[in-house]
Scaffold this active site. Structure first.
Site, PDB file in Angstrom:
ATOM      1  N   TYR A   1      -9.689  84.815  51.518  1.00 60.40           N
ATOM      2  CA  TYR A   1      -9.658  83.782  52.553  1.00 60.40           C
ATOM      3  C   TYR A   1      -8.642  84.144  53.637  1.00 60.40           C
ATOM      4  O   TYR A   1      -8.929  84.044  54.838  1.00 60.40           O
ATOM      5  CB  TYR A   1      -9.303  82.436  51.918  1.00 60.40           C
ATOM      6  CG  TYR A   1      -8.944  81.359  52.908  1.00 60.40           C
ATOM      7  CD1 TYR A   1      -9.929  80.679  53.611  1.00 60.40           C
ATOM      8  CD2 TYR A   1      -7.611  81.012  53.140  1.00 60.40           C
ATOM      9  CE1 TYR A   1      -9.599  79.679  54.519  1.00 60.40           C
ATOM     10  CE2 TYR A   1      -7.274  80.020  54.040  1.00 60.40           C
ATOM     11  CZ  TYR A   1      -8.264  79.361  54.731  1.00 60.40           C
ATOM     12  OH  TYR A   1      -7.942  78.381  55.629  1.00 60.40           O
TER      13      TYR A   1
ATOM     14  N   LYS B   1      -8.916  84.849  57.815  1.00 63.60           N
ATOM     15  CA  LYS B   1      -8.205  84.117  58.864  1.00 63.60           C
ATOM     16  C   LYS B   1      -7.377  85.058  59.746  1.00 63.60           C
ATOM     17  O   LYS B   1      -7.180  84.787  60.938  1.00 63.60           O
ATOM     18  CB  LYS B   1      -7.334  83.025  58.246  1.00 63.60           C
ATOM     19  CG  LYS B   1      -8.153  81.895  57.621  1.00 63.60           C
ATOM     20  CD  LYS B   1      -9.113  81.255  58.622  1.00 63.60           C
ATOM     21  CE  LYS B   1      -9.833  80.057  58.060  1.00 63.60           C
ATOM     22  NZ  LYS B   1     -10.717  79.383  59.059  1.00 63.60           N
TER      23      LYS B   1
END
Length: 246
Positions: free
Chosen positions: A150, A154
């Site tokens: 994740y 980002k």
């Protein structure tokens, strides 16, 4: 008097997206929330008095047809908030399946890119000096074990923000990101209630000793999309209670 803009918020059926949509609506904008869950987005739009659009940000054909329908009804999108993303697939670097990483990147990075590209094309064609705000994360700059897939996505969103900002500036389109730390959504509050060891562990990482209210993330998005931020582009604004300082 503030001019009413058409604002599209992806992933707007819950959590951060819902708060962002409500904040733009409170500022007087015409707000459309998009989500791949058609039933949920319809219900949320009705509850908030907004407009709903069923949309999968990884499906390029659906993006094009959805934006065309939206533009025909409301005019060109002037503010895009790329909020939709995955936060549910985790694993260590030794354990995370490659297929899971592919899913994360396909949604969080490619989906954000496709929404940016298709919306910006329409802004340019319509002569709109619009704004794009991506919802990133301080995880792109500060790793947490087990969340690297994740967080890598980002970090890529932050890079995409800078890329789009430098190329779209010639068209008067600004591109920025909001990078929250842990955000106190209803889902997080239910899974980590106040006083729980898990909640305290997160709060102990934050100098201000509290998680970010969704309203603070929403306020940052509204600011970056507004006239008060007219000379700001290519930045990723932390809303983290000082966590990046530790």
């Amino acid at each position: 008097m503030k001019r009413t803009r058409t604002v599209l918020v992806t992933g707007g059926a819950g959590g951060i997206g819902r708060a962002v949509a409500a904040a733009f609506a409170a500022a007087g904008d015409t707000v459309v929330i998009a989500d791949r869950d058609a039933e949920r987005v319809t219900a949320t739009a009705a509850e908030l008095g907004l407009h709903g659009l069923a949309l999968d940000i990884t499906d390029e054909d659906r993006i094009a047809s959805g934006l065309d329908a939206l533009q025909e009804r409301f005019g060109p999108v002037e503010v895009l908030v790329n909020n939709a993303g995955l936060l549910t697939l985790h694993g260590t670097v030794l354990e995370l399946p490659g297929a899971d990483l592919d899913t994360i990147l396909r949604t969080n990075v490619v989906g954000t890119f496709l929404m940016t590209q298709h919306t910006a094309r329409r802004m340019v064609e319509a002569g709109v000096a619009g704004a794009i705000v991506n919802i990133s994360s301080i995880g792109g700059r500060q790793p947490t074990p087990g969340m690297g897939g994740y967080e890598s996505s980002k970090a890529a969103v932050d890079a995409l923000t800078r890329w789009a900002a430098v190329e779209l500036a010639a068209h008067g389109i600004r591109v920025n990101a909001v990078a929250p730390g842990p955000v106190l959504t209803d889902m997080l509050a239910a899974g980590m209630p106040e006083g729980s060891p898990q909640r305290k562990a997160w709060e102990d990482r934050i100098p201000l000793k509290r998680l970010a209210p969704v309203e603070q993330v929403a306020a940052a998005a509204v600011f970056l999309a507004g006239d008060s931020a007219a000379h700001i582009t290519g930045t990723s604004l932390p809303v983290d209670g000082g966590q990046l300082l530790t």
